[in-house]
Design a protein around this motif. Sequence first.
Motif, mmCIF file in Angstrom:
data_model
loop_
_atom_site.group_PDB
_atom_site.id
_atom_site.type_symbol
_atom_site.label_atom_id
_atom_site.label_comp_id
_atom_site.label_asym_id
_atom_site.label_seq_id
_atom_site.Cartn_x
_atom_site.Cartn_y
_atom_site.Cartn_z
ATOM 1 N N ARG A 1 0.829 -1.211 0.000
ATOM 2 C CA ARG A 1 0.000 0.000 0.000
ATOM 3 C C ARG A 1 0.853 1.245 0.000
ATOM 4 O O ARG A 1 0.525 2.246 -0.620
ATOM 5 N N LYS A 2 1.953 1.157 0.733
ATOM 6 C CA LYS A 2 2.746 2.372 0.848
ATOM 7 C C LYS A 2 3.345 2.776 -0.485
ATOM 8 O O LYS A 2 3.503 3.965 -0.769
ATOM 9 N N ALA B 1 0.658 4.418 -2.468
ATOM 10 C CA ALA B 1 0.447 5.781 -1.973
ATOM 11 C C ALA B 1 1.545 6.695 -2.484
ATOM 12 O O ALA B 1 1.314 7.837 -2.871
ATOM 13 N N LEU B 2 2.756 6.173 -2.504
ATOM 14 C CA LEU B 2 3.895 6.943 -2.981
ATOM 15 C C LEU B 2 3.705 7.286 -4.457
ATOM 16 O O LEU B 2 3.930 8.417 -4.882
ATOM 17 N N THR C 1 1.057 10.034 -4.805
ATOM 18 C CA THR C 1 1.574 11.347 -4.431
ATOM 19 C C THR C 1 2.508 11.879 -5.512
ATOM 20 O O THR C 1 2.461 13.050 -5.875
ATOM 21 N N SER C 2 3.355 10.998 -6.013
ATOM 22 C CA SER C 2 4.308 11.398 -7.028
ATOM 23 C C SER C 2 3.580 11.819 -8.305
ATOM 24 O O SER C 2 3.977 12.768 -8.980
ATOM 25 N N ARG D 1 12.946 6.293 6.855
ATOM 26 C CA ARG D 1 11.594 5.777 6.938
ATOM 27 C C ARG D 1 11.543 4.307 6.578
ATOM 28 O O ARG D 1 12.416 3.818 5.858
ATOM 29 N N PRO D 2 10.516 3.598 7.055
ATOM 30 C CA PRO D 2 10.410 2.179 6.706
ATOM 31 C C PRO D 2 9.976 1.999 5.255
ATOM 32 O O PRO D 2 8.900 1.499 4.972
ATOM 33 N N VAL D 3 10.834 2.446 4.332
ATOM 34 C CA VAL D 3 10.543 2.338 2.906
ATOM 35 C C VAL D 3 11.760 1.758 2.221
ATOM 36 O O VAL D 3 12.874 2.129 2.547
ATOM 37 N N THR E 1 7.802 5.894 -7.908
ATOM 38 C CA THR E 1 7.763 7.277 -8.387
ATOM 39 C C THR E 1 8.067 7.347 -9.879
ATOM 40 O O THR E 1 7.497 8.166 -10.592
ATOM 41 N N LEU F 1 12.513 1.499 12.511
ATOM 42 C CA LEU F 1 12.260 2.779 11.859
ATOM 43 C C LEU F 1 10.894 3.342 12.198
ATOM 44 O O LEU F 1 10.698 4.556 12.215
ATOM 45 N N TRP G 1 6.687 17.285 0.645
ATOM 46 C CA TRP G 1 6.702 17.514 -0.799
ATOM 47 C C TRP G 1 6.443 18.996 -1.050
ATOM 48 O O TRP G 1 5.431 19.556 -0.635
ATOM 49 N N LEU H 1 3.171 20.267 -3.053
ATOM 50 C CA LEU H 1 1.862 19.782 -2.638
ATOM 51 C C LEU H 1 1.514 20.312 -1.252
ATOM 52 O O LEU H 1 2.398 20.688 -0.492
ATOM 53 N N LEU I 1 0.703 10.477 3.009
ATOM 54 C CA LEU I 1 1.745 9.564 2.547
ATOM 55 C C LEU I 1 2.459 8.917 3.729
ATOM 56 O O LEU I 1 2.703 7.709 3.746
ATOM 57 N N GLU J 1 0.581 6.126 5.274
ATOM 58 C CA GLU J 1 0.712 4.855 4.567
ATOM 59 C C GLU J 1 2.069 4.216 4.803
ATOM 60 O O GLU J 1 2.182 3.012 5.000
ATOM 61 N N ILE J 2 3.097 5.030 4.765
ATOM 62 C CA ILE J 2 4.440 4.489 4.914
ATOM 63 C C ILE J 2 4.650 3.877 6.286
ATOM 64 O O ILE J 2 5.282 2.826 6.434
ATOM 65 N N TYR J 3 4.113 4.534 7.303
ATOM 66 C CA TYR J 3 4.286 4.009 8.657
ATOM 67 C C TYR J 3 3.168 3.063 9.053
ATOM 68 O O TYR J 3 3.137 2.566 10.168
#
Lengths: 264, 327
Positions: A2-3, A6-7, A10-11, A95-97, A106, B96, B110, B113, B121, B124-126
């Motif tokens: 999902r992340k 979402a990325l 946004t991009s 971040r956890p990415v 992206t 993290l 960003w 935006l 965002l 979602e990432i976390y």
Amino acid sequence: MRKYWALAKTSFQNSLVYRADSFLWGIGELVSTLVFLFIWIKIFGEKQVIAGFTLPETVTYLIGVGLIDNFIDTWVSYDLERDVQSGNLSNIIIRPVNYFFARVATNISEKPLNLIIRFCVYFLIALAFSSKFIVNQSLILLLFCGLSIVFAAAVNFLIHFLLGCVAFWTVRTRGTFGIFRPLSSIVAGGYAPISFFPPLFQKVAFLLPFAYTRYFPMLIYLQKISGGEVFKGFLVQLFWIAILYLMSRHLWHRGLKRYEGVGI
Amino acid sequence: MSIVDVSHLKKYYQVHKKEPGLIGSLRSLVKRKYFDVKAVDNISFQIEEGELVGFIGPNGAGKTTTLKCLSGLLYPTSGFVSVLGFNPWDRKPPFLKQISLVMGQKNQLWWDLPAQESFILNREIYEIPQEKYQKTLDELTDLLEIKDILKVQVRKLSLGQRMKCELVAALLHSPKVLFLDEPTIGLDVVMQKKMRDFIKAYNRKYRATILLTSHYMGDVKELCERVIIIDKGKIIYDGKLGKIVEKYADHKEISVLFSQEIDPKKLIKIGAVKFYEFPRVVFSVPRSVASLAAAELLRKFPVADLDITEPPIEDIIREVFTGKDLA
């Protein structure tokens, strides 16, 4: 998962902010395709075939490669360079990415806008040269062609990711990137079919992954290779994807150890 | 188990020296001399849950490098680091998700935006559950008073507003450990106070462990009970802020207001004169004789008011930085 979606979203939103810029870039690319088309038509003159390609095949090839270019093109090497030099990389890795897949997300999301614009433009060119443009009616072949393009995009992305990793070792990468694009384009058959080049060149070209980013998909579309060769081609693409992915991971980890987070 | 455990941490950078001028540039193309910059040189400390610790030190002392090692950004040259039981360098997602790093001027939002998009965002990432996200978002935007600017492009916000949004973005996932690098740099005095109040409130409310680096004594005085002074990659002091004064200030200040004219030459008998503008004089006297000196003053001079104080912390720290004799 999902992340990354979402990325990508946004991009994509971000890319919409710069609509006009994308549009102008597309026009520039278009011009070079037109120039090549006219040159080759002139070169052909009264000849029927050059290096195994008829004139219609050549015209279709150039237009097709232009379209494929759009689809497989990537800026990830510039992304990496910028992230490393500005220190923005820190924001991402804290971040956890997964950086690699974040960049995949992206990069993919920045394409739809460009694709739509460029597709329209190339469609118009194809119309203008319609007497010479070959339309492939076979659905199966089109599917295979599409699949090879998707693999090609992956190969190209990986190549450029590797290239971008250079940024961990050298501060200035302009020179490296500058040579790379045109050179790799030639070897990929971006300016002319690979069969137009000397035999030795062809041998080298097929050892490298580049030929499988542009030349191979077009060969499928133009029905210039047999089913067995198509299958073999896919295997080669997958092979390159695997190797390049492993290399990317390795280089990434080594590069990260050197990363100093400067710019912050 | 301590939340943060650092043992013999070292981070050396390899830097090459270039001779000035054109010949130097050409020479460095062929052969380069590398030498080690010891950014962090064998430091050790532990921090418990809920502490608010300040790292102070001159520029180049190694504060930011330490923070980066603790957050997993930098690969240590050697030593042992454990934060929340993890090795930061492994950068495992569970680790993290519990930490956050805010660097003074570095944007994670960003640019083109609205801040709102960056927040979503991050959610979602976390992988923050929607309800918790909304609750935290509301609390933070209330505390920082930014509800009305969430839909404005970040590019168009003022520095103060942007920093507030950056903070919210960094705290949405309710990190247990917060690393703040120069949090009030570049902010005006009003914003600085708001920022400090917020950090203090956040620490109290969520029992988050906070490590901050700062050049501003104001930050440190307001926020940190415990300070770690780093200089040239080594820890010079680790303990309560108040105790620095006791340990390093070997003198006290006596501030006197005279009610009548006095002969300045006589003042020297009392102690070193730090400031003289009649009717006010400030003496600097060794700690041990401070009360004696005060008694002398009261006995021999027409004193309207007398005050014995500790020297300002800024002065002491400055002396510590410049390597004054700390015996």
